[in-house]
Write an enzyme that holds these catalytic residues in place. Structure first.
Site: not given
Ligand code: ZN
Length: 158
Positions: A51, A90, A131
């Site tokens: 991410q 996010l 997740h």
């Molecule tokens: Zn995530």
């Protein structure tokens, strides 16, 4: 303290498989510190290295606030039960959707000193572990949403 740029859905890096970490280098230590800062700054409960654009198998999770877990090369050993609830990410800002996950998860991982440990979680922690580990294999929760992805704003108005 360094905040890294969170990659948003549509960015190809989020679909890539992350590589195992072989040793803790100063760069990896810095990455972990930055991931924690970035997660807290964004008010998230978890963040995977992909991410922030780094394809390494590292996730940080803090579902309680002030109790962070760093999981390097995490592997889920055991799951049981089921929970169905709202999930968000996010990398998918402003959205939420319903996802069914195990209610209990046991994961094996390495810590910041590359020492192995096991972590058990239920409810939100179990959800966060699933997740985040999926991020490392290039999967986003939106692929698992039951029904439609909703706008967080719409939900708050109801
Ligand atoms: Zn995530």
């Amino acid at each position: 303290m360094a905040i890294r740029n969170i990659r948003i859905i549509g960015d190809e890096v989020l679909k890539k498989t992350c590589k195992e970490v072989k040793e803790i280098t100063p760069r990896i230590s810095q990455l972990i510190d930055d991931m924690l800062d970035t997660m807290y700054e964004a008010n998230g409960v978890g963040l995977a290295a992909s991410q922030v654009g780094i394809l390494k198998r590292i996730v940080v999770i803090d579902t309680e606030g002030g109790c962070p877990y760093v999981l390097i090369n995490p592997r889920i050993l055991e799951t049981s039960g089921e929970q169905t609830g709202q999930e968000a990410c996010l990398s998918v800002p402003g959205k939420t959707g319903v996802v069914t996950r195990p209610n209990y998860v046991k994961v094996r991982a390495y810590d910041e000193e590359m020492q192995p440990f096991e972590l058990e979680g239920t409810e939100l922690l179990a959800r966060a572990i699933c997740h985040e580990v999926e991020h490392l294999d290039g999967c986003l929760y939106v692929e698992r949403v039951e029904g439609e992805l909703m706008d967080v704003e719409d939900l708050e108005e109801e």
